[in-house]
Structures are given as structure tokens and as C-alpha cells.
Design an enzyme around this catalytic site. Structure first.
Site, PDB file in Angstrom:
ATOM      1  N   ASN A 112      13.276  -3.847   9.571  1.00 49.56           N
ATOM      2  CA  ASN A 112      12.184  -2.798   8.971  1.00 49.56           C
ATOM      3  C   ASN A 112      11.969  -1.388   9.639  1.00 49.56           C
ATOM      4  OD1 ASN A 112       8.392  -3.872   8.393  1.00 49.56           O
ATOM      5  ND2 ASN A 112       9.679  -2.504   8.080  1.00 49.56           N
ATOM      6  N   GLY A 113      11.889  -0.352   8.602  1.00 47.91           N
ATOM      7  CA  GLY A 113      11.735   0.395   9.568  1.00 47.91           C
ATOM      8  C   GLY A 113      12.391   1.863   9.188  1.00 47.91           C
ATOM      9  N   TYR A 152      -3.251  -0.055   4.396  1.00 50.80           N
ATOM     10  CA  TYR A 152      -2.876  -0.626   2.726  1.00 50.80           C
ATOM     11  C   TYR A 152      -1.832  -1.519   2.853  1.00 50.80           C
ATOM     12  CZ  TYR A 152      -0.496   0.141  -1.193  1.00 50.80           C
ATOM     13  OH  TYR A 152       0.972  -0.534  -2.389  1.00 50.80           O
ATOM     14  N   GLY A 199       7.403  -5.701   0.242  1.00 53.80           N
ATOM     15  CA  GLY A 199       8.636  -6.029  -0.499  1.00 53.80           C
ATOM     16  C   GLY A 199       9.659  -6.333  -1.623  1.00 53.80           C
ATOM     17  N   CYS A 254       9.296  -2.188   4.409  1.00 55.19           N
ATOM     18  CA  CYS A 254      10.299  -4.220   4.208  1.00 55.19           C
ATOM     19  C   CYS A 254       9.235  -5.372   4.803  1.00 55.19           C
ATOM     20  CB  CYS A 254      11.548  -4.004   5.001  1.00 55.19           C
ATOM     21  SG  CYS A 254      12.989  -2.650   3.821  1.00 55.19           S
TER      22      CYS A 254
HETATM   23  P1  AMP Z   1      -2.414   7.581  -6.807  1.00 52.51           P
HETATM   24  O1  AMP Z   1      -3.425   7.674  -7.494  1.00 52.51           O
HETATM   25  O2  AMP Z   1      -1.860   7.831  -7.900  1.00 52.51           O
HETATM   26  O3  AMP Z   1      -2.021   8.495  -5.408  1.00 52.51           O
HETATM   27  O4  AMP Z   1      -2.385   6.164  -5.833  1.00 52.51           O
HETATM   28  C1  AMP Z   1      -2.381   5.487  -5.444  1.00 52.51           C
HETATM   29  C2  AMP Z   1      -2.679   4.106  -5.203  1.00 52.51           C
HETATM   30  O5  AMP Z   1      -2.027   3.484  -4.345  1.00 52.51           O
HETATM   31  C3  AMP Z   1      -3.075   3.539  -4.025  1.00 52.51           C
HETATM   32  O6  AMP Z   1      -4.399   2.606  -4.803  1.00 52.51           O
HETATM   33  C4  AMP Z   1      -3.137   2.735  -3.361  1.00 52.51           C
HETATM   34  O7  AMP Z   1      -3.390   1.861  -2.826  1.00 52.51           O
HETATM   35  C5  AMP Z   1      -1.667   2.816  -3.410  1.00 52.51           C
HETATM   36  N1  AMP Z   1      -0.660   3.201  -2.754  1.00 52.51           N
HETATM   37  C6  AMP Z   1      -1.169   4.020  -1.422  1.00 52.51           C
HETATM   38  N2  AMP Z   1       0.472   4.070  -0.254  1.00 52.51           N
HETATM   39  C7  AMP Z   1       0.974   3.634  -1.410  1.00 52.51           C
HETATM   40  C8  AMP Z   1       2.865   3.435  -1.158  1.00 52.51           C
HETATM   41  N3  AMP Z   1       2.793   3.739  -0.328  1.00 52.51           N
HETATM   42  N4  AMP Z   1       3.323   2.390  -1.829  1.00 52.51           N
HETATM   43  C9  AMP Z   1       2.631   1.945  -3.212  1.00 52.51           C
HETATM   44  N5  AMP Z   1       1.445   2.148  -3.441  1.00 52.51           N
HETATM   45  C10 AMP Z   1       0.269   3.483  -2.393  1.00 52.51           C
END
Ligand code: AMP
Length: 457
Positions: free
Chosen positions: A102-103, A242, A28, A2
Site C-alpha cells: 500500500n503506497g 476521507y 480498493g 490499497c
Molecule cells: P468532485 O466534486 O468530483 O471533486 O468529487 C468530490 C467527492 O470525491 C467528495 O465527495 C469526496 O468524498 C470524493 N473523493 C475525494 N478524494 C477521493 C479519491 N481519492 N478517490 C475517490 N473519491 C474521492
């Protein structure tokens, strides 16, 4: 996950909070909320949706007062419910209070079961309510002491902003998992998850709220204390990889520069000598791809375009449209990719499903080879501290080797950054103050029942 924001002592507190939440929207997209305070009472609005969908001029006008706090909530799998929208507000013997969190807590289920056995009634299923119930049960008088008493019983990740009609209080858990920064906007004090929110509202960055610190802001100014037992800090390294916005200064360092350093280190560890082009998976892979290009000498170009009109709140329509999936979000530039041996840089692989679609899309656009490079180590362990990485069996790297993952995503080669490389890029001396459990399984708090760790924000 969040984003949280708070301001004390500004005539346009709710407008500023609206702007602050806008800047934190990447943290979020499920729900948004603002609670303002006018010295006597609290005014609240929270709804499902993006900040600009939830608030218009009329809604903001109704949020009167010179302080306000706000929250944007991340969509965790399955629990997309209005009752979990924050900030939470409640009225109890101590008066009116609102809170934005957040957390994730790791002992919320145990505490909740105990509180329910003692007669507590919960309205939603967020961890944050546990904190509020613990506060309500406290026998001490001052709100700040009630908060401390409650938080001494919880374990896990919390950056919190509380608000009463006359006070704003910010707290960061002793591990400092999630960020929280302090700023000044003329006379007003500002709290925010990330500095990008301070920049947007033109507040001056003062400093981080330290792990284990509580700041109380009221008529008398700002008071700080450290009421918790000190532990080894565990700032979330995945924020760098990320989650945080690249223009933010996080835990004292630039997110953008750190991501570029991850890409440079990745190029040293996992070169792709036959490749003639580096592209990023936008937006998250861009700084690392630039870093990769700088060290490898392989030119960087834009091979994938991201549509800015598909948010994560996009509700997937009927089956016949659903399989277009990632194509709605990303499209390949044929003229750039045709006949090329391409290094594709992304920040992480979670389930592998998106990566597989992206690799196939790049090949369909004519690329001769696709070498996937990931600017973080393999994600093998779920996060119980607020990042929405799923249960272990859904993490492809928990059950598959790098070669198997390469085969699954149909890449000609796949390379991850090493944990040592991540440490180096983040800055070795500081490495011991980070949590890297998603890569190493080294959880720094006790876990009550790993699979049961619940979702808050
Ligand atoms: P996948 O190949 O389906 O595992 O998706 C990988 C992608 O998801 C990468 O481009 C990441 O930037 C993104 N990603 C990583 N962690 C998260 C997260 N917690 N929530 C949403 N997207 C994520």
C-alpha cells in the site's frame, strides 16, 4: 491506494484473510488477492473485482496453510489491469516470496529504468515490482536483509506485508505515510491497514507498526527492528479526512471522532448563519456534518440517500445512461429539502464535477439555498504517496479561487476548513508528524519528476 492484511499461525488463515479484506474493501475495489503459505509452498489467487466476487468457498479451500496475506487494490485512473493485481508472487534465488503493498514510491521510475537497462524484465507497471527486483539482486542471504537492502534504495510511501512459506514480514516506510497495525488472534499474529479489519476477525489490537519499523513473524514469534535512517514522520492526513473507515483507530486516534472534530472546527470557521438545516454528502461527509450541526446549533437531517448497490467498480454503460452519473449513487429527499436553506457538508472537492451535480440535485429537490462546506482545506496539490488525486491541472482548487469554485458548483456559498483548523482538529502537538502536501504543496520527500510519479496501490 490499497488495503493489506496478513496473518501468521492460524489454521484458517485464508478464511480470516478473506474477512480482513472485506473490512478493507473501502481502500480498493479494483482487484483482490490472497496468497497462503503452508510451510513448503505458496498458493495464490488474485483477480479483478470485489473480494466477494473473487473468492468463494472453493477458491478459499484451495488456499491451504496457516499463514496468508491479502490485498485489495484501488482503481487508479486508466491502469485497471489484472497484471497489477496483488499480492505479487515470485520465485527467485532466495526462494518463494509474495508481497502486498500500500503506497506509491516516488523514485520508482528512475529505479525501474536502471533495472531495465541492467536486463530486468517487468511483468506489470506497479512500483511494487521494483522492490522485488531490487531484492532479487541483493547479495545478502536472509530475506529480511534483502528486504532492508531493497527498501533503503526506494523513496516514498510503503506499508508492505511479505510472505514466504515460513514467515510473514511487515514493514512501514520511515515516514509512515500509510497505516499498518498489529493485532493478536489467540496465538496468531495479524497485520492490517486499519483496525476495522482486526475488529471484524475478532483480533485484539496490539499497536501500530511504527514508521520505519520491520516486524518478522515466524516459528520463533515476533521480532522487531528499525533498520532505516529515522526521518520526521509524515502520516497521511487525508486518511483522516476521507480514506480510512470511520470505525478505525488510525495513527492512535479515532477516525470518527477526528472527522467530527473537523466538522466542529468548520462550523466555527465557516458558519452559515442563515441556514436552517445541515445535511451530509454520504457516507464520507456524515461525521463532519454531525460536528457542524453540534457547534452551529442548526439541526442535522438526512437529505441525501446513498445507494449501497453502486460500487466504485460500476462500469459505466452506454452514453444514454452515463449522464445519470451521480444520481445512481445518491438521491435527494424532497420532503427534507423543500424550501430549506441547506448547509451541505462534504469531506473534499477534487475535480468539482461530483460536487456540482450534488448541489444541482439538492436544488432540484426544492432547496432554497445551498451552502457547501468542506471539512478539509482546498486540495491544490497532487498526492505522490498513494491517494489517487489527479495531476495538478485537474484539481479545481489549483486553478480557481473559492468564489470561482462556488460559481462552478452552483452553490450560494462555499467554505473550506483552514490548514490551521485541520491541525487543531487532528491534535496540534501531533501535527508535525503528518503529511499535508495535498493542501500545502509541502512534500517531505524529494520528487524525481512530479508528473511522472507512477501509480502502484
Ligand atoms: P468532485 O466534486 O468530483 O471533486 O468529487 C468530490 C467527492 O470525491 C467528495 O465527495 C469526496 O468524498 C470524493 N473523493 C475525494 N478524494 C477521493 C479519491 N481519492 N478517490 C475517490 N473519491 C474521492
Amino acid at each position: 491506494m490499497c488495503g493489506i492484511f496478513g496473518i501468521y499461525g492460524h489454521p484458517e488463515a485464508s478464511n480470516i484473510t478473506y474477512l480482513g479484506l472485506h473490512a478493507l474493501q473501502h481502500r480498493g475495489q479494483e482487484s483482490a488477492g490472497i496468497v497462503s503459505a503452508d510451510g513448503r509452498g505458496l498458493h495464490a489467487r488474485r483477480e479483478m473485482g470485489l473480494v466477494q466476487e473473487v473468492f468463494g468457498a472453493r477458491e478459499l479451500e484451495a488456499l491451504a496453510g496457516s499463514s496468508a496475506i491479502g490485498h485489495v487494490r484501488y482503481s487508479t485512473a486508466g491502469v485497471s489491469q489484472a497484471k497489477n493485481a496483488q499480492p505479487l508472487t515470485m520465485q527467485y534465488s532466495g526462494g518463494k516470496v509474495a508481497v502486498a503493498h500500500n503506497g506509491n514510491l516516488v523514485n520508482a521510475q528512475t529505479l525501474r529504468a536502471r533495472l531495465e537497462a541492467e536486463g530486468a524484465i517487468f511483468a506489470g507497471d506497479s512500483d511494487t515490482e521494483v522492490i522485488v527486483h531490487l531484492m532479487a539482486r541483493s547479495r545478502v542471504r536472509r530475506l529480511e536483509d534483502q528486504i532492508v537492502e531493497a527498501l533503503r534504495q526506494v523513496v516514498g510511501a510503503y506499508s508492505l506485508i511479505f510472505e514466504t512459506p515460513t514467515q510473514v514480514i511487515g514493514v512501514r516506510d520511515p515516514y509512515g505515510f500509510r497505516p499498518l497495525v498489529l493485532g493478536r488472534l489467540r496465538e496468531a499474529y495479524v497485520l492490517a491497514s486499519e483496525t476495522t479489519a482486526l475488529d471484524l476477525v475478532e483480533a485484539e489490537y496490539v499497536r501500530e507498526i511504527e514508521p520505519g519499523e520491520m516486524v518478522v513473524i515466524d516459528d520463533g514469534g515476533l521480532r522487531s527492528c528499525k533498520p532505516f535512517e529515522a526521518v520526521r514522520p509524515a502520516r497521511c492526513v487525508f486518511e483522516y479526512v476521507y480514506f480510512a473507515k470511520p470505525d478505525s483507530v488510525l495513527f492512535g486516534s479515532s477516525v470518527y471522532e477526528t472527522r467530527k472534530a473537523l466538522g466542529r472546527q468548520l462550523a466555527r470557521e465557516q458558519p452559515a448563519p442563515t441556514a436552517d438545516l445541515v445535511i451530509a454528502v454520504p457516507d464520507s461527509g456524515v461525521p463532519a456534518a454531525i460536528g457542524f450541526s453540534q457547534v452551529s446549533g442548526i439541526p442535522y437531517d438526512v437529505g441525501l440517500i446513498r445507494s449501497h448497490y453502486v460500487g466504485r467498480t460500476f462500469i459505466e454503460p452506454q452514453q444514454s445512461i452515463r449522464h445519470f452519473g451521480v444520481k445512481l449513487k445518491l438521491s435527494a429527499v424532497r420532503e427534507v429539502l423543500r424550501g430549506k436553506k441547506v448547509v451541505v457538508v462534504d469531506d473534499s472537492i477534487v475535480r468539482g464535477t461530483t460536487s456540482r451535480k450534488i448541489v444541482k440535485m439538492i436544488k432540484a429537490a426544492g432547496a432554497a439555498e445551498v451552502h457547501l462546506r468542506i471539512s478539509s482545506p482546498a486540495t491544490r496539490w497532487p498526492c505522490y504517496y498513494g491517494i489517487d488525486t489527479p495531476v495538478r491541472q485537474d484539481l479545481i482548487a489549483a486553478t480557481h479561487s473559492t468564489d470561482e469554485i462556488a460559481t462552478y458548483v452552483t452553490a450560494d456559498s462555499l467554505g473550506y476548513l483552514s490548514v490551521e483548523g485541520l491541525a487543531q482538529a487532528v491534535g496540534d502537538p501531533a501535527w508535525n508528524s503528518y503529511c499535508n502536501a495535498c493542501f500545502t504543496g509541502n512534500y517531505l520527500t524529494p520528487l524525481e519528476s512530479p508528473q511522472a510519479a507512477s501509480a502502484a496501490g
